[in-house]
Design an enzyme around this catalytic site. Structure first.
Site, short mmCIF file in Angstrom:
data_model
loop_
_atom_site.label_atom_id
_atom_site.label_comp_id
_atom_site.label_asym_id
_atom_site.label_seq_id
_atom_site.Cartn_x
_atom_site.Cartn_y
_atom_site.Cartn_z
N ASN A 65 5.17 -78.17 42.74
CA ASN A 65 4.88 -76.76 42.44
C ASN A 65 6.07 -75.90 42.79
O ASN A 65 6.42 -75.75 43.96
CB ASN A 65 3.66 -76.29 43.24
CG ASN A 65 3.45 -74.78 43.11
OD1 ASN A 65 2.95 -74.30 42.11
ND2 ASN A 65 3.89 -74.01 44.12
N GLU A 66 6.74 -75.36 41.78
CA GLU A 66 7.78 -74.32 41.89
C GLU A 66 9.05 -74.76 42.62
O GLU A 66 9.86 -73.91 43.01
CB GLU A 66 7.21 -73.04 42.53
CG GLU A 66 6.14 -72.38 41.67
CD GLU A 66 5.66 -71.04 42.21
OE1 GLU A 66 6.06 -70.66 43.33
OE2 GLU A 66 4.87 -70.37 41.51
N ASP A 67 9.27 -76.07 42.76
CA ASP A 67 10.50 -76.50 43.43
C ASP A 67 11.73 -76.28 42.55
O ASP A 67 12.81 -75.94 43.04
CB ASP A 67 10.40 -77.96 43.85
CG ASP A 67 9.42 -78.15 45.01
OD1 ASP A 67 8.83 -77.14 45.45
OD2 ASP A 67 9.24 -79.29 45.45
N SER A 122 5.99 -77.98 37.92
CA SER A 122 5.29 -76.83 37.35
C SER A 122 5.78 -75.59 38.08
O SER A 122 5.64 -75.50 39.30
CB SER A 122 3.78 -76.98 37.52
OG SER A 122 3.10 -75.86 36.98
N HIS A 166 4.95 -70.07 35.14
CA HIS A 166 4.15 -69.30 36.08
C HIS A 166 4.51 -67.83 35.85
O HIS A 166 5.66 -67.44 36.05
CB HIS A 166 4.46 -69.69 37.53
CG HIS A 166 4.01 -71.08 37.88
ND1 HIS A 166 4.14 -71.61 39.15
CD2 HIS A 166 3.43 -72.05 37.13
CE1 HIS A 166 3.65 -72.84 39.16
NE2 HIS A 166 3.24 -73.14 37.94
#
Length: 856
Positions: free
Chosen positions: A431-433, A486, A502
C-alpha cells in the site's frame, strides 16, 4: 496406525511481566489472546478506547511479557511408538522464545508466519508438560535492526521507522485513524498434533472454460509420513460430484476432475455463491490416517487491462464468469486493535453490512493483517470480491537477506492459507510504497529490469514487490492476478489512465472540491475518502463521563484526541465552511453536519465515476473503493460505519448510488462572452446533465421525468417527461439528456434557488430517484418545514417522510440501537412521500429528525 489427533493447547494459560516472580502469574482473559486484553481483564490498565487512556498504556508496548501453561502428554505417546508430536502455532506476536520443559524449541520474528515444531523428543512420556513463551519488545527490537542497517534510507508515513524493520501489523505503531498500541502475545490458536502421517496442504487449481459449461478441477495434496494413497472427493452440499484415489509420490498426490455444467460462484447480485467441498483423505492400509477439506468456488476471474475507445491508456476492471463488474466497494482495516476479541460472528456482521450497502468488493489493506479465515469465509458465502494486499504500507522497507528470507516465508504461508477462497481475485504487493518512493525521490528506473540492481538502490523493496512476491504468486496462484502495489501503473502512481490510483486530492493534496470528482477519475480508484464524526452514541461511549462529560463538545481535547489525522481540524472546517451553514454547538448537530458533508462527498464520487462505466470498450472507470468501511476503535475517521457497526449517513448515500438502477445528475454553469474583451455582455446558463446507471444484466426501458421546485417558496415550477421509453442497456451508464435548469424567467437568478429532481418510471412505478440542489448549500435560503413528518407505516416496516417545502438531508434517528434503518439521509420535496425501510420498530418507537438548516 491411529489417525492424526489434534489437541488444542488453550487451557490453563497464565501471564506475567518478564522479570517478575512466578507468583505474579495471572490467568488470561481468553485464548488466543494479546497482552492488553489480559491487563484490561484484571484491571491492570485502563481501557485505551476511553478518553485519553491510550497515553497511559504506552508502557505495555515497551515491556516484555511471559505466557505459560501446562498440558498432559496424550495417551498415544505414553508407550513410545513411531508417532510424531508437533506443536503448531498459528500466530505468535512477534518476537517469541518458546521453551518446552526447559528446552528452547522455537524463536520467532514474524507475526504473520505460522510455525510448526517437532517436539516428539521433548514431551514427557507421562505427566504434565510446561510450555513457556516469552515475548520480547518489538519496538526496541525494531530500533535495534534500524541501527544495524545504517546503509538503508529509512523513512515512512504513519508510526515511526522501527515498524519497517519488524514483520508485525504496521497499524500497531499508530495510523492516521488508529492509536499506538504495540501489543504482543499468542494471538492465534496453538495445538498439539500427534500423527504417523498427515495431509500437510491441499490446493485446488481451477480452470473454468470460456463457455462456462465445464470446469477443470486439479486437486493437489502434500503429505507427510508413510501413508501411500490419497482419496480426493468433490461434493456440493450432500451431493457427491467426483472421487478418485491416487498414489503418493515423494509426498505429493494429484487428481484432475472435469465438472460439467458447474454451479458457478458469482459476486452478490450477479448470481449465487455455491461452494463445493474438496476433501483429501490420506489412506494407510485401507484406514483413514488424516483428512483435510477446503471449500472452493468454481468461477472464472479476470482483470481486464486493454486499450479503450476515445481515451488514452487501458482499462482496469474485473470480469467474473465473462461478466464485467463495476467494483464499487470499500477498504478494510483490522476491526479492532486487539484481534483475538473479534468473534467469527462479528466478521460476518461486517461483511453482511458491506453486502447490504450494495458493495461488491473489499480491499484488505496492507498495514493490517492477513485476515482470519472467518473474514474470507464470509466474503465467499455472501459474494464479496476481495482485493488482498501483502502487509507493507507507506514506507521504504529494507531488503537485507534476513528480512527477505522472512518475507518469503510469510508470503508463501499466507498465500497457501488463503488461495482456496473464490472471493480473492487480486493480490497487491503493498500500500502506497511506490507513492512514498516518488515523494522522497528514491531511485526507481522502470527500464532497469535486473532485480539484482534494485537491491543496490535506495529503494531496495522494489525487489520484494516485483521479484520476490511476484515469483511466489506465479508459483502458488498462477491463475490470480498479481499487482506490484496499490496504487501502481503508468508512468507514475497518479497516472489516471493506467492501473489503479488513490485519489486523495479531496481531503489531502490539493484539497479539491468534491463537486469536481469527475475531473479526478481514474481507471480504478482504490482509495478516496472524507472524514465525519461517528454516531453521537459512539462519542458518548468514548467520553469518560458519557453525556455528562465536560469535554462533550466538538473542539474539546478529548474529541480531538479521537481523531488521529494530522490537520483534521482545518480539513473538516474547510469542507464544512465551503459547503454548509453550520455551528459547533450542539455537538449532535455538528456531528450531523460532518456526516452530511461526508455523505454528499462520497455519493458525488460514486455517482460521477460510475457514470464513466459506459459499456464495452468504454470502461473508463472500473471501480471505486472508499477509504474505509470500518474502524479499529471509536474515532472520528474516514470510515462510513463506526467501530460499533453503526452506519454513518454516507453508508446510505453510497448504498443508493450503488443500487442496481440509479439516476444521476450534475449541474454546471456555462458562460459565453459576446465579444472578446467584455466584462458586461456575458450570458450565463446553468445546465444539468442527466444519466442512468443500469448495473443489472438486462436491458430495460423507462420514462425519465424531471421536476423542479423553488427552494424558498416550495412551489413546483416544472414537471415534464424528458425522455419516454428511454433505453438503458445492461451493465453500463447511459446519457439521457442535457438541459437548462428549468425556471420561469431565465437570467433572473432563479436557477440558484431551484431544486431539480429526476425520476425513472416503469409502467407508472418509480424505480429510481435523485434530487439535485444548487451548490454550495450555504448560499441557499432554506425554509424550515412546518409539516415535516417521519411516521411509522401501517405495517411497521417503513418510515414515511414528507414535507411541504424542499428539505435537504433528512436524517431519521432513534435512541434504540435495535432499530435499524435500510436507508437514511434523504432529500424530501413537496408532493411525495419518501419511504425508508426500518427493522425492529414498534408503535411506541420515538423517531427524531435532523436536516440541513434546522439550526439556522
Amino acid at each position: 496406525m491411529a489417525p492424526r489427533s489434534v489437541i488444542p493447547v488453550d487451557k490453563n494459560w497464565h501471564f506475567k511481566q518478564a522479570g517478575h516472580s512466578a507468583s505474579a502469574y495471572r490467568p488470561v482473559a481468553q485464548f488466543p489472546t494479546q497482552i492488553h486484553l489480559d491487563l484490561l481483564h484484571h484491571g491492570l490498565m485502563p481501557d485505551p478506547n476511553i478518553g485519553k487512556n491510550e497515553l497511559d498504556v504506552q508502557w505495555v508496548g515497551e515491556t516484555a511479557w511471559v505466557y505459560r501453561t501446562t498440558f498432559a502428554t496424550p495417551p498415544q505417546l505414553h508407550s513410545g511408538g513411531t508417532a510424531t508430536a508437533v506443536l503448531a502455532f498459528d500466530g505468535l506476536d512477534t518476537f517469541a522464545t518458546v521453551v518446552l520443559n526447559g528446552e528452547t524449541v522455537l524463536e520467532t520474528e514474524n507475526m504473520f508466519v505460522p510455525e510448526r515444531v517437532d517436539v516428539t523428543g521433548v514431551l514427557g512420556r507421562d505427566g504434565e508438560n510446561e510450555l513457556v513463551i516469552t515475548f520480547d519488545v518489538a519496538y526496541f527490537r525494531g530500533w535495534r535492526i534500524v541501527e544495524q542497517h545504517p546503509e538503508h534510507r529509512w523513512g515512512c508515513w504513519n508510526g515511526d521507522i522501527s515498524r519497517l524493520a519488524v514483520r508485525k501489523s504496521q497499524y500497531h505503531w499508530g495510523w492516521d485513524w488508529g492509536p499506538e498500541l504495540l501489543t504482543c502475545g499468542p494471538w492465534r490458536p496453538i495445538r498439539l498434533e500427534v500423527y504417523d502421517s498427515r495431509v500437510a496442504d491441499l490446493y485446488v487449481d481451477i480452470h473454468v472454460d470460456s463457455s462456462l459449461k465445464s470446469a477443470k478441477v486439479a486437486a493437489h495434496a502434500s503429505t507427510e509420513g508413510k501413508a501411500s494413497r490419497v482419496r480426493f472427493d468433490i461434493s456440493l452440499g450432500s451431493k457427491s460430484v467426483a472421487s478418485e484415489t491416487v498414489d503418493v509420490s515423494h509426498g505429493k498426490a494429484s487428481a484432475t476432475f472435469k465438472v460439467q455444467n458447474p454451479e458457478l460462484w458469482y459476486p452478490i447480485r450477479y448470481g449465487k455463491q455455491p461452494l463445493y467441498t474438496v476433501k483429501s483423505t490420506l489412506l494407510d492400509g485401507g484406514e483413514d490416517a488424516d483428512s483435510l477439506s477446503k471449500k472452493i468456488g468454481l468461477r472464472k476471474a479476470e482483470l481486464v487491462q486493454r486499450p479503450l475507445e476515445d481515451q488514452p491508456g487501458t482499462s482496469f476492471f474485473f470480469r467474473i464468469n465473462n461478466t464485467p463488474v463495476f467494483c464499487g466497494g470499500s477498504n478494510w482495516i483490522p476491526a479492532d486493535n486487539f484481534i483475538p476479541r473479534i468473534a467469527r460472528e462479528r466478521y460476518y456482521d461486517w461483511v453482511r453490512l458491506v453486502a447490504e450497502g450494495n458493495q461488491f468488493m473489499i480491499r484488505a489493506w496492507g498495514g493490517g493483517i492477513y485476515e482470519d479465515q472467518a473474514f474470507y469465509d464470509a466474503c465467499d458465502e455472501v459474494g464479496i470480491l476481495v482485493w488482498q494486499d501483502f502487509m507493507f504500507g507507506c514506507g521504504n522497507y529494507p531488503a537485507h537477506p534476513e528480512f527477505l528470507k522472512s518475507v518469503e516465508r510469510e508470503a508463501r504461508e499466507n498465500v497457501k492459507m488463503l488461495r482456496h477462497h473464490p472471493c480473492i481475485v487480486i493480490w497487491a504487493g503493498n500500500n502506497e510504497d511506490y507513492q512514498y518512493a516518488e515523494s522522497e525521490g528514491l531511485s526507481y528506473d522502470p527500464s532497469d529490469m535486473n532485480p539484482d540492481n534494485w537491491l543496490k538502490t535506495d529503494f531496495p523493496a522494489r525487489y520484494i514487490y516485483e521479484k520476490l512476491l511476484a515469483d511466489v504468486c506465479r508459483e502458488l496462484i498462477p491463475g490470480t492476478y498479481y499487482h506490484p502495489g496499490s496504487p501502481w501503473g503508468g508512468k507514475h502512481t497518479t497516472d489516471p489512465t493506467v492501473g489503479d490510483i488513490h485519489q486523495w486530492n479531496v481531503w489531502h493534496g490539493s484539497q479539491e472540491k468534491w463537486q469536481n470528482f469527475d475531473k479526478l477519475v481514474g481507471r480504478f480508484v482504490s482509495e478516496f475518502g472524507m472524514q465525519a464524526f461517528p454516531s453521537i452514541k459512539t462519542i458518548d461511549a468514548f467520553l469518560p463521563q458519557g453525556k455528562d462529560d465536560p469535554d462533550r463538545y466538538p473542539q474539546s481535547s478529548t474529541v480531538d484526541f479521537h481523531n488521529k489525522a494530522a490537520g483534521h481540524e482545518r480539513r473538516i472546517a474547510l469542507y464544512l465552511v465551503e459547503n454548509l451553514r453550520y455551528a459547533p454547538d450542539p455537538i449532535e448537530h455538528f456531528a450531523y453536519c460532518t456526516q452530511l458533508m461526508q455523505a454528499e462527498c462520497l455519493a458525488s464520487a460514486y455517482r460521477l465515476w460510475k457514470r464513466e462505466w459506459r459499456g464495452p470498450g468504454r470502461e473508463y472507470c472500473g471501480g471505486a473503493l472508499v477509504w474505509q468501511i470500518n474502524d479499529c476503535w471509536p474515532v472520528t475517521s474516514w470510515a462510513i460505519c463506526d467501530y460499533y457497526l453503526r452506519p454513518k449517513h454516507a453508508y446510505f448515500t453510497v448504498k443508493r448510488e450503488m443500487a442496481r438502477l440509479s439516476i444521476g445528475m450534475t449541474r454546471r454553469e456555462e458562460t459565453h462572452a459576446k465579444s472578446k474583451h467584455t466584462r458586461v455582455d456575458i450570458t450565463k446558463k446553468v445546465r444539468i446533465d442527466v444519466w442512468g446507471s443500469n448495473l443489472g444484466l438486462q436491458d430495460l426501458t423507462a420514462d425519465c421525468v424531471v421536476k423542479a421546485w423553488d427552494v424558498e417558496t416550495g412551489k413546483e415550477t416544472y414537471s415534464q417527461t424528458v425522455s419516454a421509453k428511454q433505453l438503458l442497456p445492461a451493465n453500463r451508464s447511459t446519457e439521457i439528456t442535457a438541459m437548462d435548469v428549468p425556471v420561469a424567467t431565465p437570467d433572473a437568478g432563479l436557477e440558484n434557488r431551484t431544486v431539480v429532481a429526476a425520476y425513472l418510471y416503469r409502467d407508472g412505478v418509480q424505480i429510481a430517484r435523485y434530487v439535485n440542489w444548487p451548490e454550495p448549500f450555504k448560499y441557499l435560503h432554506l425554509q424550515k418545514p412546518r409539516r415535516l413528518r417521519a411516521q411509522l407505516s401501517y405495517d411497521g416496516e417503513a418510515v414515511w417522510i414528507s414535507a411541504e417545502v424542499p428539505v435537504k438531508g433528512v436524517a431519521v434517528e432513534c435512541e434504540d440501537d435495535e432499530v435499524r434503518f435500510d436507508d437514511n439521509l434523504v432529500d424530501v420535496v413537496p408532493g411525495e412521500i419518501v419511504s425508508i425501510g426500518v427493522r425492529g420498530a414498534t408503535k411506541e418507537t420515538v423517531f427524531t429528525t435532523q436536516y440541513l438548516g434546522m439550526m439556522n
